[in-house]
Structures are given as C-alpha cells and as structure tokens.
Design an enzyme around this catalytic site. Structure first.
Site: not given
Ligand code: SAH
Ligand code: SF4
Length: 345
Positions: A95, A119, A162, A217, A337
């Site tokens: 995406e 996560c 990712g 994050s 994401c």
């Molecule tokens: N992997 C990296 C970048 C991709 S995720 C990271 O984790 O930073 C991008 C952002 O979207 C991150 O800050 C993540 O914590 C947030 N995110 C993921 N799922 C989410 C959700 N359901 N609601 C709000 N933010 C979310």
């Molecule tokens: Fe965590 Fe970012 Fe990977 Fe989602 S994309 S599992 S928020 S590290």
C-alpha cells in the site's frame, strides 16, 4: 521478473554506466536510459532516442520496475487523501498513500511486504512478514502516484507497511537514489523515516549523511507498557532507545518526532504523560499523538476518548513538551498502515 535481469530503478546511474559499458554501449547511453527511467518511463521500447537494436539489448539484460494499481481509494473528505493498493511482479500487494498539504504532495510508502515486528495494534504487524522491497519497488510507488495523478511529489515519508530499518541496505540505497540529482532529486530535508526503534540501526543511520527527519514510534512511557505493545521493546530497552535518539539529534542536528498512539486504558493516563515528559524533557523533539485507528480488525485495542487524549496532550504541554494531535488524514479509506491489504481486497 526473471532473476538475472537487473532493475534499472534499483541502480545508481554510475552502476548502469558500468553495465552498459560492459555490454559495449557508449557511456552517454546510460544518461539517456537512466533519465527515462527516473522520468517514470517503464518500457525500453518507449526510449525513443535509443537505437532499436540497443533497446532490444536492454530488454534482454534489464527491466524497469512497474507496479500495477489493483485498487485506488480517494477520501471523501476535503483532504483528498488517496490510497493505492499496488500489485508487485510476484503477485504480492503493498500500500501507498498520497497526501496533499499546502506545501505540496507527500507520498507515504511501504518498505516491506508485511513486517516481522508484530506490534499489537498494527494490521501489517499482525499479518506477518513476506519479503523486503527492492529500492526500485520503493521508487516506483512514488513514480506511479506521480504519473497517475499528473503531479510531482515533493515529500516522502517511510511510514507505510514494513519496518524500514529492518530492510536497511535497500532503504538506504533507495534514499540515495531518491535524493540524488540524477535520481528523483527530492530534497533530503523533505524525507522522513519512521521506525519502531531498532537501536543499532539508528546509530548506523546517523552516519549515512542523509540528514533525514527521524520519527520514532514510542507508544509507551516505560519498558513494561512498550514490551506489551511492541515485541521490539524486549530487544532494546526504552533507555537505550532514547540514548540512540539523542545521539541521532546531536549528530544530524534535526528534531526527532516521537509517534505515540493513544490506546484506551493502556498508555493514555496522566501518569503516562508525566512519565514520558520526564524522560524526553530537554530533547530536541516533538510528540505526535495519534488516535488508534479502530477500523483495524487485527486487535481488540480501543482508541482513547477525546477527553483522555486532550488531558494527555495538555499534561505534556504543561511540562514544556512540543506536542500535537495528528489529524487523521484519510481515516475513511483505511489509510492507516496495512489496513487496506489486511481487509482482503
Ligand atoms: N514500521 C515503522 C513505520 C510503519 S508504521 C514504525 O513502526 O514506525 C507507521 C506508523 O503507523 C507507526 O507510528 C505505527 O505505530 C502507526 N500505526 C500502526 N498501526 C496503527 C493503528 N492501528 N492506529 C494508529 N497508528 C498505527
Ligand atoms: Fe510495528 Fe511498524 Fe511493523 Fe506495524 S509496520 S508491526 S507498527 S514496526
């Protein structure tokens, strides 16, 4: 795509020059071919200033990464956020999101198919890891959104599917092509990378001479909460992560952004806000509060109430921390994401 073919969009211009010289072509040809590739041309046959025999030779040795739009969603809201589901050449899906701001267009791109970080609140994390993206696949997300919309994206955030620092080499090469004058020539100042906090890679990144804006994050104010939400917190402690962030700020001289998703009853208390403030006080940083996107089917976690979110924000403000609540761009089109892919298109 056949394994022996080389992707021009994953190469530096100097690498293409070297390969073309090996094939007996003139050095100048590399400038032409690379110029077309960076302009978004996806077929050697369209490179009109390259002789026909050489176009055929190029076809036998190289390819140009070309994503297929499987789905495009345009937000009903005034913000005009657009979300794309792209099909890769091996039939995997990723995406990308296009956001329109006053200062121009921002692309939010993916760096992996899936993610191995797991996560708890994240749709991508819950669906597991499939593979890393190549530099060309990252570049093509921007090029495709440029060509579909007849625009020129000026800002890029690595905040899609990712974990960019888990695909370190490809991401660094992509960033160098993205910001190179021969590449897409996007200013380094306009690029941000978001990471869940892979500490050793944050140190490596600070040595890359890329001067990117780093988003970390955090989503927690201590190890206990962080470990519960983010498995990466078990590998790297909160304190070590903050130390790496401080090092990055000192070295790169750019403000760091802490991403903090507010989850009801988990990390959104006033005590958490006070604890967070005490840990980051004095740092050149900004806290971005995000409301948990509840359309995420991957978990039972709930977003904070508006009252709790405001209390959290005001507590940080009172302690002298820069903080904003991020407006939820494109929340009607599953712009968070991994949600579009996870919804099973
Ligand atoms: N992997 C990296 C970048 C991709 S995720 C990271 O984790 O930073 C991008 C952002 O979207 C991150 O800050 C993540 O914590 C947030 N995110 C993921 N799922 C989410 C959700 N359901 N609601 C709000 N933010 C979310
Ligand atoms: Fe965590 Fe970012 Fe990977 Fe989602 S994309 S599992 S928020 S590290």
């Amino acid at each position: 795509m056949s394994a022996q073919l080389l992707d021009v969009k994953s190469m530096f211009k100097s690498e293409l020059e070297e390969k073309l010289l090996e094939l007996g072509l003139v050095k100048y040809r590399a400038s032409q071919v690379y110029g077309w590739a960076m302009a978004g041309i996806n077929s050697f046959s369209d490179m009109s200033n390259v002789p026909l025999t050489e176009r055929k030779l190029l076809d036998r040795n190289f390819f140009l990464e070309n994503l297929v739009v499987k789905k495009a969603l345009i937000s009903d809201k005034k913000d005009e956020t657009r979300k794309y589901l792209f099909k890769l050449s091996d039939d995997n899906y990723i995406e990308s999101v296009l956001l329109k701001y006053k200062y121009g267009y921002t692309a939010c791109i993916s760096t992996q198919v899936g993610c191995r970080m797991g996560c708890k609140f994240c749709a991508t994390g819950m669906s597991g890891f499939i593979r890393n993206l190549t530099p060309g696949e990252m570049l093509e997300q921007i090029q495709k959104m440029n060509s579909i919309n007849k625009i020129k994206i000026s800002h890029v955030v690595l905040m899609g599917m990712g974990e960019p620092l888990d695909n370190y080499e490809n991401v660094i090469k992509f960033l160098n092509i993205l910001t190179d004058a021969n590449g897409l020539n996007i200013s380094k100042r306009n690029v941000s990378l978001s990471t869940c906090g892979i500490v050793n890679k944050i140190y490596d990144l600070s040595n890359e001479n890329l001067a990117l804006t780093l988003s970390v994050s955090l989503h927690a104010s201590n190890d206990k909460i962080r470990k519960n939400l983010m498995p990466v917190g078990k590998k790297f402690s909160f304190d070590d992560l903050l130390k790496a962030c401080k090092h990055y700020v000192k070295k790169v001289k750019r403000r760091i952004s802490f991403e903090y998703t507010l989850i009801s009853g988990v990390n959104d208390s006033v005590e958490c806000a006070l604890e967070l403030a005490s840990k980051i006080k004095g740092m050149l940083c900004h806290v971005n509060l995000i409301n948990l996107n509840k359309t995420c089917k991957a978990s039972s976690l709930l977003p904070s109430t508006i009252v709790s979110a405001n209390k959290f924000k005001n507590t940080l403000l009172r302690k002298g921390i820069n903080v904003t609540i991020r407006r939820n761009l494109g929340s009607d089109i599953r712009a968070s994401c991994g949600q579009l892919r996870a919804s099973g298109v």
